[in-house]
Design an enzyme around this catalytic site. Sequence first.
Site, mmCIF file in Angstrom:
data_model
loop_
_atom_site.group_PDB
_atom_site.id
_atom_site.type_symbol
_atom_site.label_atom_id
_atom_site.label_comp_id
_atom_site.label_asym_id
_atom_site.label_seq_id
_atom_site.Cartn_x
_atom_site.Cartn_y
_atom_site.Cartn_z
ATOM 1 N N GLY A 171 -6.768 -7.639 1.776
ATOM 2 C CA GLY A 171 -6.732 -8.203 3.122
ATOM 3 C C GLY A 171 -6.128 -9.584 3.202
ATOM 4 O O GLY A 171 -5.016 -9.838 2.734
ATOM 5 N N GLY A 223 -12.383 -4.566 1.998
ATOM 6 C CA GLY A 223 -13.734 -4.054 2.244
ATOM 7 C C GLY A 223 -14.216 -3.182 1.098
ATOM 8 O O GLY A 223 -15.366 -3.287 0.650
ATOM 9 N N LYS A 270 -16.946 -14.167 8.580
ATOM 10 C CA LYS A 270 -18.334 -13.814 8.868
ATOM 11 C C LYS A 270 -19.213 -13.784 7.622
ATOM 12 O O LYS A 270 -18.993 -12.990 6.705
ATOM 13 C CB LYS A 270 -18.385 -12.454 9.558
ATOM 14 C CG LYS A 270 -17.872 -12.512 10.979
ATOM 15 C CD LYS A 270 -17.913 -11.163 11.643
ATOM 16 C CE LYS A 270 -19.302 -10.818 12.145
ATOM 17 N NZ LYS A 270 -19.327 -9.456 12.731
ATOM 18 N N ARG A 283 0.813 -1.218 0.000
ATOM 19 C CA ARG A 283 0.000 0.000 0.000
ATOM 20 C C ARG A 283 0.852 1.277 0.000
ATOM 21 O O ARG A 283 0.333 2.348 -0.270
ATOM 22 C CB ARG A 283 -0.932 0.005 1.209
ATOM 23 C CG ARG A 283 -2.139 -0.898 1.032
ATOM 24 C CD ARG A 283 -2.988 -0.903 2.284
ATOM 25 N NE ARG A 283 -4.320 -1.456 2.031
ATOM 26 C CZ ARG A 283 -5.258 -1.518 2.959
ATOM 27 N NH1 ARG A 283 -5.025 -1.082 4.175
ATOM 28 N NH2 ARG A 283 -6.445 -2.012 2.666
#
Length: 389
Positions: free
Chosen positions: A344, A367, A183, A37
């Site tokens: 991620g 995300g 999740k 990044r």
Amino acid sequence: MNIPVLEDLPSPGGKHVLVRCDFNVPITDGQIDDDLRIRLPIETLTWLLDQDAARLTVCSHLGRPKGTPDPRYSMDPVRARLGELLEAAGVDASRVELLENLRFSPGEEDNDPAFVDHLVAGQDLYVDDAFGAAHRAHASIVGPPARLPSAAGRVLAREVEVLDTLLGRAARRPFVAVLGGSKVSDKLGVIEALVDRVDRLLVGGGMCYTFLAAQGHAVGASLLEEDRIDDCRRLLDAGRPPDGGPTIVVPTDLTVLSPGGAFGPGKEPTGEVRQVGADVPGGWMGLDIGPGSAAAFADAIGEAATVFWNGPMGVFEDPRFAAGTRAVAEAAASSRAFTVVGGGDSAAALAAFGLADAVDHVSTGGGASLEYLEQGDLPGLAALRRGAV
Ligand code: 3PG
Ligand code: MG
């Protein structure tokens, strides 16, 4: 999607430019674990300096310090790495300043206009290169475009272009999506958005147990979101590709850990590991897809022309539960398909297996990429479109 890019800006020559990056990198004991990044937006900074911008004020968040200064989230390690990379790029790093962590001020996450005032003071132009944070309606993301001529930097523009390929009709078929992670509640939106676009949606990771429960399987002590079982059941019935098979494919075998067995960061691995079918014995915990499912997923990826992968298939940090994620990573890496890996944990897995360079695009935003696929837009992009260029 049309967003203003660097060439759309008024000439940066002699100007002060505020640049928002996503330098939210993993740091352990002051050492940066993965600097992707920081490396990627160097291209944007270099372009601005080559256009004779007088000063670049670069800013980013790091971690979640909750609006107060916290030395654990200091930008110092990032500043040092940024300096090295700028030097290696042969540019005048003295014209580049990196602000302290934006989230040390409550105004950042609150999108406080006074904090936006503070950020844009003395600046002539704004460049947003923070794709990984474009889903956050925070001050540094959505504020400046209403005040300054603004554009997307190279990283942001490329991310949007790649994801648009997946969303567009030009996406080559078969299109296979592989989703994992813990999740299911975080992923229902994107599954909903993808189920009618893809030919196969392969589900692994902690989230697969809620799907397995929806099919009537026993899940033992595995992760389960009981209040999402009905949603999973509905999705399993949705979308039927022309060959008649199911769109959503869940594992048919699993790798499980005995009751009381330990796994995870900083723990001594204990317990018995077994391969079972799609039913988890009472008290046991499913922690990876099994070898049969790993092979089936790899085959589906091998036959695809477009692949999107987000989320590991199991607890890959523990070698006992890495095989499923490794199989997916290797299949994506060796496939001739256009392969996109969404940020991620899956990017970390690819890097851990030494395969990061073998896919077409590793997104810098987990995300953000999921939310873009789900919504077709992000607050940061909407702000640039509305902005003042
Ligand atoms: C990320 O790492 O996902 C982005 O930098 C956004 O960070 P956040 O999830 O803390 O907003
Ligand atoms: Mg995040």
